[in-house]
Design an enzyme around this catalytic site. Structure first.
Site, PDB file in Angstrom:
ATOM      1  N   GLY A 232      -6.890 -28.637  24.702  1.00  0.00           N
ATOM      2  CA  GLY A 232      -5.615 -29.328  24.585  1.00  0.00           C
ATOM      3  C   GLY A 232      -4.963 -29.513  25.936  1.00  0.00           C
ATOM      4  CB  SER A 233      -1.500 -30.328  26.849  1.00  0.00           C
ATOM      5  OG  SER A 233      -0.717 -29.253  26.358  1.00  0.00           O
ATOM      6  CE  LYS A 235       5.820 -27.699  27.549  1.00  0.00           C
ATOM      7  NZ  LYS A 235       6.796 -28.699  27.046  1.00  0.00           N
ATOM      8  CB  VAL A 236      -0.434 -26.061  24.707  1.00  0.00           C
ATOM      9  CG1 VAL A 236      -0.733 -25.057  23.595  1.00  0.00           C
ATOM     10  CG2 VAL A 236       0.658 -27.023  24.258  1.00  0.00           C
ATOM     11  N   GLY A 237      -2.065 -24.801  27.187  1.00  0.00           N
ATOM     12  CA  GLY A 237      -3.122 -23.920  27.673  1.00  0.00           C
ATOM     13  C   GLY A 237      -2.588 -22.776  28.518  1.00  0.00           C
ATOM     14  CD  GLU A 254     -13.792 -26.502  28.301  1.00  0.00           C
ATOM     15  OE1 GLU A 254     -13.588 -27.408  29.141  1.00  0.00           O
ATOM     16  OE2 GLU A 254     -14.651 -25.609  28.468  1.00  0.00           O
ATOM     17  CB  CYS A 288      -9.694 -34.184  28.662  1.00  0.00           C
ATOM     18  SG  CYS A 288     -11.396 -33.800  28.200  1.00  0.00           S
TER      19      CYS A 288
END
Length: 486
Positions: A232-233, A235-237, A254, A288
């Protein structure tokens, strides 16, 4: 197709299909026409707990199962996908807004990764290592981590769920999968249904369809999973990594990218144009690895720009069910608004739109920007949509500087008539992956996939998948007698 959205609009926990017990529903919409596909009552913290407990309860017997027996499940799962390819393609098109081309691309890769999982069951190897102590034997075992939590994204949900779920299972683990709330069927319950029909014992794979608004960090903080695989993003990662590190869990991340495709002065312009257009506009740019930035040597700038713009203008935008459509809808209205906003801000900052696509509902037409100021925010972010930025450069040194001037480091490509020149260029780029005379969007079962900088931590595919979902255990045997100092 409709039966998928009615029959699979449930949670899958402990080998049983059942509704969630939350107080609200996730509504699954077709992003192209707004049709309501399914309504799914969300899973609560209690159901997340049940899912992890079910996976833990089933995992030990599964890990002890002969790997030749385990791999039969993946062989059958592959056959099921092959038999239902047309139906699954329809579901991908409906739930994601993916074009026919995109659905075929995703299914092809999903099958390749399942084929690799068949072999992964047999791949873990132990070692016997020497010891400086007489009579001692050191055995190194490769064992499953236990239970893996998988969080998959909305852009390639079928592929990216299978890419973690199948190897983790093949290597003897249990799994709990949380698909993105925009793709709960393709990324979640469809995967579970295929493995259920393939004979996977109940409880080993669980799917919880829910939202952080309901469960908070319960999926990450639960004591059962030892590894969290998140796509995912960034920011969330970052949050996932922080939570996992605080609890001594391993995280495989990833994340996003801001990839560049570079056209050197000796490149085949027509071929580079084709590679760049595909690398930017495949699946509406919601990839991505997509080439956000296209760098062109100033000596080729005029020719490349003319041909690139002409090809972009020829791309058909519209209904993803139409075989001629290249650019379908983005996943939701907030994504469409974000893309449009980024373009308008760049133009306000001084960029020129060579192609300025309009936005209607979730259909975002292609845009091509040039003359983007060096301090524009659009150059530093991941544009998850059909927007290309053309940038001229003078010489390779400047190109390397521009490509590396981003917090991301996932993929990229360079085009040149001299292969070794391309390889030398690629070595200077801070990315996990880089391609010579090709596009930026690639994934293969045996080659380590992952990024540097804000693009992630860890790798998947091939041997790196074994590293991700297993751990090593040292067991020593003293055949003689050790001498102790007291």
């Amino acid at each position: 197709m409709s039966s998928y959205f009615t029959d699979l609009a449930q949670q899958y926990i402990g080998g049983e299909w059942r509704p969630g017990t939350g107080s609200w529903d996730i509504i699954d919409f077709n992003p192209y026409d707004g049709e309501k596909l399914a309504s799914i009552t969300i899973a609560t913290v209690d159901e997340v707990d049940e899912a992890y407990r079910a996976a833990a309860a089933a995992q030990k017997e599964w890990a002890a199962t002969n790997p030749y027996t385990r791999r039969a499940v993946f062989e059958k799962a592959l056959r099921l996908i092959e038999d239902r390819e047309a139906e699954i393609s329809e579901v991908i098109t409906a739930e994601l807004g993916g074009t026919r081309l995109k659905a075929a691309f995703e299914l092809h890769l999903a099958k390749e990764f399942l084929r690799e999982s068949i072999h992964l069951a047999l791949r873990p190897e132990g070692k016997i290592l020497p010891s400086p102590i007489d009579g001692k034997e050191n055995r190194l075992y490769r064992v499953p981590v236990g239970v893996v939590g998988v969080i998959s994204p909305f852009n390639f949900p079928f592929l990216l769920s299978i890419k973690s779920v199948a190897p983790a299972l093949a290597l003897g683990n249990g799994v709990v999968l949380k698909p993105h709330q925009n793709t709960p069927i393709v990324g979640g319950s469809l995967v579970a249904k295929i493995f259920e029909e393939a004979g996977l014992p109940g409880g080993l794979l669980n799917v919880v369809i829910t939202d952080i608004a309901e469960i908070g960090d319960a999926f990450l903080e639960h004591p059962v999973p030892k590894v969290i695989s998140f796509t995912g993003s960034d920011k969330v990662g970052r949050h996932v990594a922080t939570v996992c590190a605080s609890l001594f869990k391993r995280s495989i991340l990833e994340l996003g990218g801001n990839s560049a495709l570079v056209v050197l002065d000796d490149a085949d312009v027509d071929y580079a144009v084709d590679a760049a257009v595909f690398s930017r506009y495949v699946h509406q740019g919601q990839v991505c690895m997509a080439a956000n930035r296209v760098l062109v040597d100033s000596s080729l700038q005029a020719e490349f720009t003319e041909k690139f713009v002409a090809k972009v203008k020829s791309l058909k935008v519209g209904d993803p069910r139409d075989l001629q459509t290249v650019v379908g809808p983005v996943i939701n209205s907030s994504q469409a608004d974000a893309i449009s906003g980024a373009v308008e801000q760049a133009i306000a900052e001084g960029a020129t739109a060579l192609v300025h696509g309009s936005t209607t509902d979730n259909l975002v037409e292609p845009t091509v920007l040039t003359g983007v100021p060096a301090d524009s925010s659009i150059l530093q972010q991941e544009i998850f949509g059909p927007v290309a930025i053309l940038m001229p450069f003078e010489g390779e040194e400047e190109a390397v500087r521009i490509v590396n001037d981003t917090p991301y480091g996932l993929s990229g490509a360079v085009h040149t008539a001299d292969i070794e020149r391309g390889v030398a260029f690629a070595k200077q780029i801070d990315t996990g992956m880089f391609h010579v005379n090709d596009g930026t969007v690639h994934d293969e079962p045996l080659v380590p996939f992952g990024g540097e900088k804000h693009s992630g931590i860890g790798r998947l595919n091939g041997e790196t998948t074994i590293e991700a979902f297993t751990t090593q255990k040292w067991i020593s045997v003293q055949h003689g007698r050790s001498a102790f100092p007291f």
